[in-house]
Design an enzyme around this catalytic site. Structure first.
Site, PDB file in Angstrom:
ATOM      1  N   LYS A 110       0.821  -1.206   0.000  1.00 25.74           N
ATOM      2  CA  LYS A 110       0.000   0.000   0.000  1.00 25.74           C
ATOM      3  C   LYS A 110       0.863   1.268   0.000  1.00 25.74           C
ATOM      4  O   LYS A 110       0.433   2.321  -0.442  1.00 25.74           O
ATOM      5  CB  LYS A 110      -0.926   0.030   1.225  1.00 25.74           C
TER       6      LYS A 110
HETATM    7  C1  LIG Z   1      -4.290  -4.791   0.378  1.00 26.16           C
HETATM    8  C2  LIG Z   1      -3.492  -6.015   0.322  1.00 26.16           C
HETATM    9  C3  LIG Z   1      -3.755  -7.017  -0.626  1.00 26.16           C
HETATM   10  C4  LIG Z   1      -4.895  -6.925  -1.592  1.00 26.16           C
HETATM   11  O1  LIG Z   1      -4.717  -5.896  -2.543  1.00 26.16           O
HETATM   12  P1  LIG Z   1      -5.980  -5.351  -3.370  1.00 26.16           P
HETATM   13  O2  LIG Z   1      -5.447  -4.199  -4.150  1.00 26.16           O
HETATM   14  O3  LIG Z   1      -6.975  -4.907  -2.329  1.00 26.16           O
HETATM   15  O4  LIG Z   1      -6.486  -6.447  -4.192  1.00 26.16           O
HETATM   16  C5  LIG Z   1      -2.922  -8.117  -0.666  1.00 26.16           C
HETATM   17  N1  LIG Z   1      -1.912  -8.268   0.213  1.00 26.16           N
HETATM   18  C6  LIG Z   1      -1.638  -7.327   1.142  1.00 26.16           C
HETATM   19  C7  LIG Z   1      -0.508  -7.562   2.085  1.00 26.16           C
HETATM   20  C8  LIG Z   1      -2.397  -6.166   1.228  1.00 26.16           C
HETATM   21  O5  LIG Z   1      -2.125  -5.240   2.145  1.00 26.16           O
END
Ligand SMILES: *Cc1c(COP(=O)(O)O)cnc(C)c1O
Length: 492
Positions: A110
Site C-alpha cells: 500500500k
Molecule cells: C491490500 C493487500 C492485498 C490486496 O490488494 P488489493 O489491491 O486490495 O487487491 C494483498 N496483500 C496485502 C498484504 C495487502 O495489504
C-alpha cells in the site's frame, strides 16, 4: 485525460478533480474514458529508475498536472522512507520472479501508492484553488490504514480518519495504527469485518447529513482507498518498472510476454496490472489469487458474483474481503452497453449477487485466470519455499505462490511469471512462525518476530521492532452503524 463515473455516463472529470473527490456522487468509481497506448521505448532505458518510470506512466494518465508538479510529488514520495534505493526489489527464481513491494515505511505494498497520494492531493487542491481542508476517510483490512496514516500525518490542510475491523487485522497491523502520531490522525476500531467498514465508509460518502455538515463547515471529503483513482494509477508503475528491470537484467527479450500473479482483495492491485496491459505492456495473463474468501475465483470462472457465503478470517487478513470494490472498474470495461454497472451493483446490494453476460465473461477470461489457496496450502507454501529456496514470504505472498503452482500445473504455462509480494513476513509474524513450525506458544508476537529473525538471518524492520515501546494513542471503538456519528463527532 478525462474520467467518468462507472455508474452514470455523462459528466466528465479531470484527474485532479477525481483525486480530490475520491468517489463519484452517484457512488460510482472514476475510470479513464480511454486508454491511449503509452509510447514506452524500453530500448532507451539505460538503467531503470523507479522515479523516472513513475513519471512516464503517471503523466500518461494524470496529464493535467504539470511536469514540475508531478516530478516534485514523485521525488518526495519515493525517497529514504523506502529501505532500498531501488524502491522495489525483484528476486530471481527463474521462471518465477518475486516482486517485493514492501520496502516502504509500513512494510506493505500500500505504501507504493499511499506515499504519493498525499502529494497528489495537495497539488490537486492548489490546482483547483481549493482552500478548504480535505478529510480523508479510509476503511482498512489492515495495511491501507497504516500506510494512509503515515502518508497523511501532519500534511497541512488534511485530516485522516481510518476505520479498521477490530478483530480482523494482525496484532502488528493494529499496533502500527493505534500508535500513529500526528494531530490530524484518527483511528477507530469497528465491531465488524472489512466489508462492514468499507460499506460504512461508502455510505458516509453519500450521506445527506454528512454532505450538509461538510458544506457548512467547508470541508471536502475524500478517500484513500483504492476506490480513489489517485491510488490506482501509481500502482501501474511497478508493472512497467518490473518489465524494464527484467529486460535490463537480460532475463527477457524485447516484446516477450510475461505473467503476473497478484494476491487479491479489493481488486486494486491486479486492476493496475490490467491497465498496464491496456496501455501496451506485454502481459500474457494476470492470475488473480484468493484465499478461502474466494468470491473472485468463482466470479472469474463462472461470471457469477455471489457474496452470499461464509466470511472466513484467514492468516492473510488483507484479502479477507467479499465485496471487491475495484471489480466495478473492470465490469465497466467489459460489459459495455449490454448491461449497466448500476444494474449489477443494484443486484449486488439487494440480492447479494449478479451475473454478467457470457460475452463479458469471455472478455475477462481473455486476460485473467484465477486460483485460490486454503489455509493449509498457504502454510505449507511458506514452509516449503523457505526450506527449498531459503526465501521467507508473508502469508499473502504465499497465497499467490500456491495459486501460481496450481495454475501452472493446470495449464502447463511455464513462461516467465512475476509473483507480487505484498507484505513483509514480519507484518504477519505469528502466522509465518507457525507455518515454519514454531512450537513454543506465547501470546507475545514479538517472540515470533525474534524467531523469524533468528531463523531467516534477516533484520527485523525498524518500524516493527520499535512498536514494542510505542504508547497507544488511539483507543476509540465503535459499532458498525455508528461510523457516521463518529465522523460527525470528530469534525465538530
Ligand atoms: C491490500 C493487500 C492485498 C490486496 O490488494 P488489493 O489491491 O486490495 O487487491 C494483498 N496483500 C496485502 C498484504 C495487502 O495489504
Amino acid at each position: 485525460m478525462l474520467l467518468i463515473s462507472t455508474r452514470s455516463g455523462n459528466e466528465l472529470f479531470r484527474p485532479a478533480e477525481a483525486i480530490i473527490r475520491g468517489l463519484a456522487d452517484d457512488g460510482g468509481l472514476f475510470v479513464p474514458t480511454e486508454f491511449p497506448p503509452l509510447e514506452f521505448d524500453f530500448s532507451t532505458v539505460v538503467k531503470p529508475d523507479y522515479k523516472e518510470i513513475a513519471f512516464k506512466v503517471i503523466s500518461h494518465f494524470f496529464d493535467d498536472f504539470s511536469e514540475e508538479e508531478l516530478k516534485n510529488a514523485i521525488l518526495r514520495a519515493y525517497d529514504e522512507k523506502f529501505d532500498i534505493s531501488d524502491i522495489v526489489d525483484i528476486k530471481n527464481y527463474d521462471p518465477v520472479f518475486i516482486l517485493e513491494l514492501f520496502h516502504g515505511p509500513t512494510y506493505a505494498f500500500k505504501d507504493m501508492a499511499l506515499s504519493l497520494l498525499p502529494h497528489l492531493m495537495v497539488k490537486a487542491k492548489e490546482k483547483l484553488s481549493i482552500t478548504e481542508d480535505v478529510v480523508i476517510l479510509a476503511a482498512t483490512s489492515g495495511d491501507t490504514g497504516k500506510a494512509a496514516l503515515a502518508g497523511f500525518a501532519n500534511v497541512p490542510g488534511t485530516k485522516i480518519i481510518v476505520f479498521y475491523p477490530q478483530d480482523g487485522v494482525s496484532n502488528i497491523q493494529k499496533l502500527q495504527m493505534i500508535t500513529q502520531e500526528g494531530d490530524n490522525t484518527f483511528v477507530i476500531g469497528v465491531d465488524g469485518n472489512f466489508d462492514d467498514a468499507q460499506t460504512g465508509v461508502k455510505k458516509i460518502f453519500q450521506d445527506k447529513d454528512i454532505k450538509e455538515i461538510f458544506n457548512n463547515k467547508k470541508i471536502i471529503l475524500s478517500s484513500a482507498n483504492s476506490i480513489n483513482i489517485g491510488r490506482l494509477i501509481p500502482q501501474v508503475v511497478y508493472y512497467y518498472y518490473t518489465y524494464a528491470k527484467m529486460l535490463y537484467d537480460g532475463v527477457i527479450k524485447h516484446g516477450e510476454e510475461i505473467n503476473f500473479v497478484v494476491p487479491t482483495g479489493n481488486f486494486g492491485n491486479i486492476l493496475a496490472g490490467y491497465y498496464a496491459k491496456k496501455i501496451g505492456l506485454p502481459i500474457k495473463r494476470l492470475l488473480c489469487a484468493s484465499n478461502e474468501n474466494n468470491v473472485l475465483y468463482d466470479f472469474i470462472m463462472s461470471g457469477n458474483y455471489n457474496r452470499n457465503r461464509p466470511f472466513y478470517k484467514t492468516m492473510s487478513p488483507s484479502m479477507d474481503i467479499l465485496i471487491s470494490s475495484n471489480l466495478e472498474r473492470l465490469l465497466y470495461d467489459v460489459t459495455e452497453k449490454q448491461v449497466t454497472v448500476s444494474e449489477l451493483i443494484n443486484n449486488l446490494n439487494s440480492a447479494g449477487s449478479y451475473d454478467i453476460p457470457s460475452i463479458a465473461k469471455d472478455r475477462i477470461q481473455q486476460y485473467f485466470d484465477a486460483a485460490w489457496s486454503d489455509e493449509d496450502d498457504t502454510k505449507e507454501t511458506i514452509k516449503t519455499v523457505f526450506e527449498h529456496d531459503g526465501y521467507l514470504m508473508d502469508t499473502h505472498t504465499a497465497v499467490a505462490y500456491h495459486a501460481y503452482q496450481d495454475y501452472r500445473r493446470a495449464t502447463g504455462d511455464d513462461i516467465k511469471t512475476v509473483i507480487l509480494s505484498t507484505a513483509s513476513p514480519y507484518k504477519f509474524s505469528s502466522s509465518v512462525a507457525d507455518a515454519l513450525g514454531k512450537t513454543s506458544i506465547t501470546n507475545d508476537e514479538f517472540d515470533d518476530i525474534d524467531f523469524l529473525a533468528r531463523k531467516s538471518g534477516s533484520l527485523v524492520p525498524s518500524g516493527i521492532a520499535c512498536l514494542k515501546d510505542r504508547p497507544i494513542i488511539h483507543k476509540t471503538l465503535c459499532k458498525k452503524d455508528e461510523m457516521k456519528e463518529q465522523v460527525i463527532q470528530m469534525l465538530t
